[in-house]
Design a protein around this motif. Structure first.
Motif, PDB file in Angstrom:
ATOM      1  N   MET A  70       0.829  -1.209   0.000  1.00  0.00           N
ATOM      2  CA  MET A  70       0.000   0.000   0.000  1.00  0.00           C
ATOM      3  C   MET A  70       0.865   1.262   0.000  1.00  0.00           C
ATOM      4  O   MET A  70       1.924   1.290   0.599  1.00  0.00           O
ATOM      5  CB  MET A  70      -0.866   0.019   1.269  1.00  0.00           C
ATOM      6  N   VAL A  71       0.383   2.242  -0.661  1.00  0.00           N
ATOM      7  CA  VAL A  71       1.095   3.505  -0.736  1.00  0.00           C
ATOM      8  C   VAL A  71       0.137   4.597  -0.252  1.00  0.00           C
ATOM      9  O   VAL A  71      -1.008   4.662  -0.691  1.00  0.00           O
ATOM     10  CB  VAL A  71       1.527   3.787  -2.187  1.00  0.00           C
ATOM     11  N   THR A  72       0.610   5.455   0.636  1.00  0.00           N
ATOM     12  CA  THR A  72      -0.249   6.509   1.187  1.00  0.00           C
ATOM     13  C   THR A  72      -0.134   7.808   0.369  1.00  0.00           C
ATOM     14  O   THR A  72       0.827   7.989  -0.383  1.00  0.00           O
ATOM     15  CB  THR A  72       0.145   6.831   2.647  1.00  0.00           C
ATOM     16  N   ASP A  73      -1.092   8.699   0.573  1.00  0.00           N
ATOM     17  CA  ASP A  73      -1.019   9.990  -0.115  1.00  0.00           C
ATOM     18  C   ASP A  73       0.226  10.787   0.276  1.00  0.00           C
ATOM     19  O   ASP A  73       0.875  11.371  -0.605  1.00  0.00           O
ATOM     20  CB  ASP A  73      -2.289  10.817   0.147  1.00  0.00           C
ATOM     21  N   PRO A  74       0.576  10.857   1.553  1.00  0.00           N
ATOM     22  CA  PRO A  74       1.806  11.600   1.871  1.00  0.00           C
ATOM     23  C   PRO A  74       3.047  10.997   1.190  1.00  0.00           C
ATOM     24  O   PRO A  74       3.945  11.726   0.769  1.00  0.00           O
ATOM     25  CB  PRO A  74       1.896  11.488   3.404  1.00  0.00           C
ATOM     26  N   GLN A  75       3.082   9.667   1.071  1.00  0.00           N
ATOM     27  CA  GLN A  75       4.219   9.047   0.378  1.00  0.00           C
ATOM     28  C   GLN A  75       4.231   9.439  -1.104  1.00  0.00           C
ATOM     29  O   GLN A  75       5.290   9.759  -1.671  1.00  0.00           O
ATOM     30  CB  GLN A  75       4.168   7.518   0.534  1.00  0.00           C
ATOM     31  N   THR A  76       3.056   9.391  -1.717  1.00  0.00           N
ATOM     32  CA  THR A  76       3.001   9.792  -3.131  1.00  0.00           C
ATOM     33  C   THR A  76       3.358  11.256  -3.294  1.00  0.00           C
ATOM     34  O   THR A  76       4.054  11.642  -4.248  1.00  0.00           O
ATOM     35  CB  THR A  76       1.598   9.515  -3.709  1.00  0.00           C
ATOM     36  N   ALA A  77       2.919  12.090  -2.381  1.00  0.00           N
ATOM     37  CA  ALA A  77       3.260  13.514  -2.439  1.00  0.00           C
ATOM     38  C   ALA A  77       4.782  13.704  -2.394  1.00  0.00           C
ATOM     39  O   ALA A  77       5.343  14.534  -3.123  1.00  0.00           O
ATOM     40  CB  ALA A  77       2.583  14.261  -1.293  1.00  0.00           C
ATOM     41  N   CYS A  78       5.445  12.927  -1.550  1.00  0.00           N
ATOM     42  CA  CYS A  78       6.909  13.028  -1.441  1.00  0.00           C
ATOM     43  C   CYS A  78       7.599  12.498  -2.700  1.00  0.00           C
ATOM     44  O   CYS A  78       8.616  13.044  -3.149  1.00  0.00           O
ATOM     45  CB  CYS A  78       7.405  12.278  -0.206  1.00  0.00           C
ATOM     46  N   PHE A  79       7.046  11.439  -3.266  1.00  0.00           N
ATOM     47  CA  PHE A  79       7.571  10.905  -4.534  1.00  0.00           C
ATOM     48  C   PHE A  79       7.452  11.973  -5.621  1.00  0.00           C
ATOM     49  O   PHE A  79       8.409  12.238  -6.364  1.00  0.00           O
ATOM     50  CB  PHE A  79       6.761   9.656  -4.907  1.00  0.00           C
ATOM     51  N   GLU A  80       6.310  12.609  -5.723  1.00  0.00           N
ATOM     52  CA  GLU A  80       6.110  13.668  -6.717  1.00  0.00           C
ATOM     53  C   GLU A  80       7.089  14.831  -6.495  1.00  0.00           C
ATOM     54  O   GLU A  80       7.614  15.397  -7.460  1.00  0.00           O
ATOM     55  CB  GLU A  80       4.657  14.171  -6.672  1.00  0.00           C
ATOM     56  N   ALA A  81       7.315  15.152  -5.245  1.00  0.00           N
ATOM     57  CA  ALA A  81       8.264  16.230  -4.943  1.00  0.00           C
ATOM     58  C   ALA A  81       9.671  15.860  -5.428  1.00  0.00           C
ATOM     59  O   ALA A  81      10.391  16.679  -6.000  1.00  0.00           O
ATOM     60  CB  ALA A  81       8.280  16.519  -3.443  1.00  0.00           C
ATOM     61  N   GLY A  82      10.045  14.622  -5.211  1.00  0.00           N
ATOM     62  CA  GLY A  82      11.361  14.166  -5.666  1.00  0.00           C
ATOM     63  C   GLY A  82      11.481  14.224  -7.177  1.00  0.00           C
ATOM     64  O   GLY A  82      12.517  14.651  -7.718  1.00  0.00           O
ATOM     65  N   ILE A  83      10.433  13.809  -7.882  1.00  0.00           N
ATOM     66  CA  ILE A  83      10.467  13.865  -9.355  1.00  0.00           C
ATOM     67  C   ILE A  83      10.783  15.285  -9.823  1.00  0.00           C
ATOM     68  O   ILE A  83      11.622  15.498 -10.701  1.00  0.00           O
ATOM     69  CB  ILE A  83       9.123  13.400  -9.954  1.00  0.00           C
ATOM     70  N   LYS A  84      10.091  16.253  -9.224  1.00  0.00           N
ATOM     71  CA  LYS A  84      10.308  17.648  -9.643  1.00  0.00           C
ATOM     72  C   LYS A  84      11.762  18.072  -9.410  1.00  0.00           C
ATOM     73  O   LYS A  84      12.347  18.783 -10.221  1.00  0.00           O
ATOM     74  CB  LYS A  84       9.379  18.595  -8.877  1.00  0.00           C
ATOM     75  N   PHE A  85      12.344  17.667  -8.279  1.00  0.00           N
ATOM     76  CA  PHE A  85      13.731  18.058  -8.014  1.00  0.00           C
ATOM     77  C   PHE A  85      14.702  17.421  -8.997  1.00  0.00           C
ATOM     78  O   PHE A  85      15.616  18.072  -9.504  1.00  0.00           O
ATOM     79  CB  PHE A  85      14.140  17.693  -6.581  1.00  0.00           C
ATOM     80  N   GLY A  86      14.530  16.135  -9.244  1.00  0.00           N
ATOM     81  CA  GLY A  86      15.409  15.467 -10.211  1.00  0.00           C
ATOM     82  C   GLY A  86      15.273  16.090 -11.589  1.00  0.00           C
ATOM     83  O   GLY A  86      16.269  16.286 -12.306  1.00  0.00           O
TER      84      GLY A  86
END
Lengths: 113, 113, 113, 113
Positions: free
Chosen positions: A1-17
């Motif tokens: 399972m993946v939570t919304d806060p985890q997905t939010a952090c994943f999305e944040a990382g994508i933007k930085f990379g």
């Protein structure tokens, strides 16, 4: 399972990379720094869930680099910029920033709310 | 406060943004696809907390594109590749993948354990 | 032996390859096109012997692409821009441009004087 | 008017700009250097008129850089590589190379025949 806060952090990382590796290597000088800051911010703000991006190219660091060289421009890399970003994914707000730490550009999560 | 699973997801996102925007635009053909897959995987595996990266360039998709053109190479973009990655941050294992969905390369979290 | 006009043309080619492969893949929309045009031009103008760069991102082409998709941005590639450049190397002036031809972004020498 | 040797030199320049700005910023270590060298060469060899490309990533320079840092990889930039290329345009053969000179990666025409 993946939570919304985890997905939010994943999305944040994508933007930085994305921001870093799309623009690292760009020829930059104090004269062109303002247009590059703005283009970087507006480009990344296009991406999903990205609320705001602030890029500051460090003129002092650029000028110190150029003072030691025969060129009047250099290539953009982490030590010449500071970045802040806010991501909003399904109501979870993530704040991130990048700054130099021990000689490395460190991308980090500031808060997840 | 930021939890380890959140940071693990942030790190996973950084790797995906890096991989995509470092290599998107690279001239690619079926003949050069294998060396590019390997270089992409090994480059990203250098980054912190990155356990493994698998990149598959889709020869069928490349060949379909080239069949409609007069060129014998194209530029790498999301619809020509599938990517899987594992990140391990402080014992939290994150699995991610990228594949096409509705015509877009979708980067997603598969599991966080 | 290498002549000044040949070196001028080599320098012109370097600028085109730089511009294209530094910025291809950048997230772009009609809203962010103006800042990206300007940053691209100013970045390349930093390079040696580069007199002037003009980048025009084609809003019509962007909008046509976005009309067929569910996203509100896309990745910058050759079919969304036109570029003109002037290089001056030791008094040799080279004019170059990039535009689409048969579905490909063609970089070409316009004149060497 | 533009001559074939001038166009050959322009094409050579495009390849150099492409190679440098496509791959600058790639995470690289001595362990991943071989796959990156190969992918860079094969990617650029896809481009029109490009006969051969040789990329050498300089392990000594990489190791010297890493010895001064806490990281075990760095970002690819000009001081970590040497490149040679041959372009053939309409029977005109252009040899080019890139190496460091006075602290800068200098791309230059070696011969036009």
């Amino acid at each position: 399972m993946v939570t919304d806060p985890q997905t939010a952090c994943f999305e944040a990382g994508i933007k930085f990379g994305t921001l870093y590796h799309q623009f690292a290597g760009t020829p930059v000088s104090p004269d062109s720094a303002r247009s590059l800051e703005r283009a970087m911010a507006e480009a990344i703000e296009n991406q999903p869930y990205c609320e705001s991006v602030s890029v500051r190219i460090l003129d002092d660091a650029l000028e110190a680099e150029l003072a030691e060289s025969t060129a009047d421009y250099t290539e953009l890399t982490g030590r010449f910029m500071e970045v802040e970003m806010e991501i909003d994914y399904e109501g979870v707000r993530v704040r991130t920033e990048m700054e130099m730490e021990d000689g490395y550009p460190l991308m980090k999560l500031v808060s997840v709310e």
